[in-house]
Design a protein around this motif. Structure first.
Motif, short mmCIF file in Angstrom:
data_model
loop_
_atom_site.label_atom_id
_atom_site.label_comp_id
_atom_site.label_asym_id
_atom_site.label_seq_id
_atom_site.Cartn_x
_atom_site.Cartn_y
_atom_site.Cartn_z
N LEU A 1 0.96 -1.10 -0.09
CA LEU A 1 -0.06 0.07 -0.01
C LEU A 1 0.97 1.12 -0.08
O LEU A 1 0.54 2.31 -0.41
N TYR A 2 1.91 1.30 0.64
CA TYR A 2 2.83 2.30 0.58
C TYR A 2 3.47 2.66 -0.85
O TYR A 2 3.26 3.80 -1.16
N ALA A 3 3.84 1.58 -1.50
CA ALA A 3 4.31 1.69 -2.91
C ALA A 3 3.17 2.30 -3.44
O ALA A 3 3.61 3.06 -4.61
N ASP A 4 1.96 1.84 -3.44
CA ASP A 4 1.02 2.56 -4.28
C ASP A 4 0.76 3.91 -4.20
O ASP A 4 0.50 4.65 -4.97
N MET A 5 1.05 4.24 -2.79
CA MET A 5 0.76 5.60 -2.36
C MET A 5 1.77 6.64 -3.06
O MET A 5 1.60 7.64 -3.45
N VAL A 6 2.96 5.99 -3.07
CA VAL A 6 4.19 6.74 -3.56
C VAL A 6 3.91 6.72 -5.17
O VAL A 6 4.20 7.70 -5.80
N GLY A 7 3.37 5.73 -5.72
CA GLY A 7 3.20 5.67 -7.21
C GLY A 7 2.08 6.74 -7.46
O GLY A 7 2.11 7.42 -8.46
N LYS A 8 0.79 6.77 -6.87
CA LYS A 8 -0.21 7.66 -7.07
C LYS A 8 0.41 9.26 -6.75
O LYS A 8 0.07 10.11 -7.55
N ALA B 1 3.30 10.27 -7.42
CA ALA B 1 4.37 10.53 -8.60
C ALA B 1 3.49 10.61 -9.66
O ALA B 1 3.91 11.64 -10.44
N GLU B 2 2.67 10.13 -9.83
CA GLU B 2 1.65 10.16 -11.02
C GLU B 2 0.68 11.63 -10.84
O GLU B 2 0.67 12.40 -11.93
N ALA B 3 0.46 12.00 -9.91
CA ALA B 3 -0.07 13.37 -9.65
C ALA B 3 0.91 14.62 -9.84
O ALA B 3 0.21 15.65 -10.21
N ARG B 4 2.00 14.30 -9.80
CA ARG B 4 2.96 15.38 -10.12
C ARG B 4 3.58 15.48 -11.45
O ARG B 4 4.17 16.06 -11.90
N SER B 5 3.04 14.19 -12.24
CA SER B 5 3.52 14.22 -13.84
C SER B 5 2.76 15.48 -14.42
O SER B 5 1.72 15.78 -14.34
N SER C 1 -0.71 14.80 -15.77
CA SER C 1 -1.96 14.85 -14.97
C SER C 1 -2.55 16.59 -14.70
O SER C 1 -3.73 16.68 -14.29
N GLY C 2 -1.98 17.46 -15.36
CA GLY C 2 -2.25 18.88 -15.49
C GLY C 2 -1.90 19.32 -13.77
O GLY C 2 -1.38 18.56 -13.14
N PRO C 3 -2.42 20.66 -13.57
CA PRO C 3 -2.10 21.27 -12.20
C PRO C 3 -2.72 20.41 -10.95
O PRO C 3 -3.72 19.86 -11.21
N ILE C 4 -1.86 20.70 -9.86
CA ILE C 4 -2.55 20.16 -8.72
C ILE C 4 -3.37 21.04 -8.04
O ILE C 4 -3.00 21.96 -7.75
N THR C 5 -4.74 20.56 -7.97
CA THR C 5 -5.90 21.64 -7.45
C THR C 5 -5.95 21.08 -5.83
O THR C 5 -5.52 19.89 -5.78
N GLU C 6 -6.56 21.90 -5.22
CA GLU C 6 -6.78 21.49 -3.82
C GLU C 6 -7.84 20.24 -3.81
O GLU C 6 -7.67 19.11 -3.01
N ALA C 7 -8.74 20.29 -4.76
CA ALA C 7 -9.76 19.06 -4.79
C ALA C 7 -8.98 17.90 -5.25
O ALA C 7 -8.98 16.73 -4.72
N LYS C 8 -8.19 17.77 -6.18
CA LYS C 8 -7.23 16.97 -6.80
C LYS C 8 -6.28 16.52 -5.39
O LYS C 8 -6.17 15.21 -5.16
N ALA C 9 -5.67 17.20 -4.88
CA ALA C 9 -4.85 16.60 -3.63
C ALA C 9 -5.75 16.20 -2.54
O ALA C 9 -5.22 14.90 -2.14
N GLN C 10 -6.76 16.64 -2.06
CA GLN C 10 -7.42 15.83 -1.47
C GLN C 10 -8.36 14.55 -1.64
O GLN C 10 -8.17 13.62 -1.01
N ARG C 11 -8.61 14.36 -3.26
CA ARG C 11 -9.06 13.03 -3.49
C ARG C 11 -7.84 12.08 -3.64
O ARG C 11 -8.08 11.05 -2.90
N ILE C 12 -6.47 12.50 -3.79
CA ILE C 12 -5.34 11.77 -3.61
C ILE C 12 -5.26 11.21 -2.04
O ILE C 12 -5.16 10.21 -1.90
#
Length: 82
Positions: free
Chosen positions: A46-53, A55-59, A62-73
């Motif tokens: 699960l930790y590896a999955d979190m790290v992957g998510k 990293a994916e969010a920072r790519s 995936s576009g800009p990170i909004t507060e809503a997107k950060a909360q969803r992650i």
């Protein structure tokens, strides 16, 4: 020698402590995990999955990170073990 890492209010923090001599040379680099007593740690998978998510969010794709997107992650990575 003893130290107490700062406890997060929820979840966990992975860090490391560096012990150095007076000249600034590293004598010991110690991994550290801080977690409140009421919480638990995720499995390695699960930790590896979190790290992957994260990293994916920072790519760029995936576009800009909004507060809503950060909360969803945050919500997605908390569910499996909380």
């Amino acid at each position: 020698m003893d130290w107490t890492p700062a406890m997060p209010s929820e979840g966990f923090v992975v860090s490391h402590a560096i012990i150095s001599d007076q000249a600034g040379h590293t004598l010991l680099d110690v991994p550290d995990i801080a977690v409140p007593a009421a919480d638990s740690l995720p499995t390695v998978e699960l930790y590896a999955d979190m790290v992957g998510k994260a990293a994916e969010a920072r790519s760029p794709q995936s576009g800009p990170i909004t507060e809503a997107k950060a909360q969803r992650i945050r919500d997605d990575i908390r569910k499996p073990w909380m």
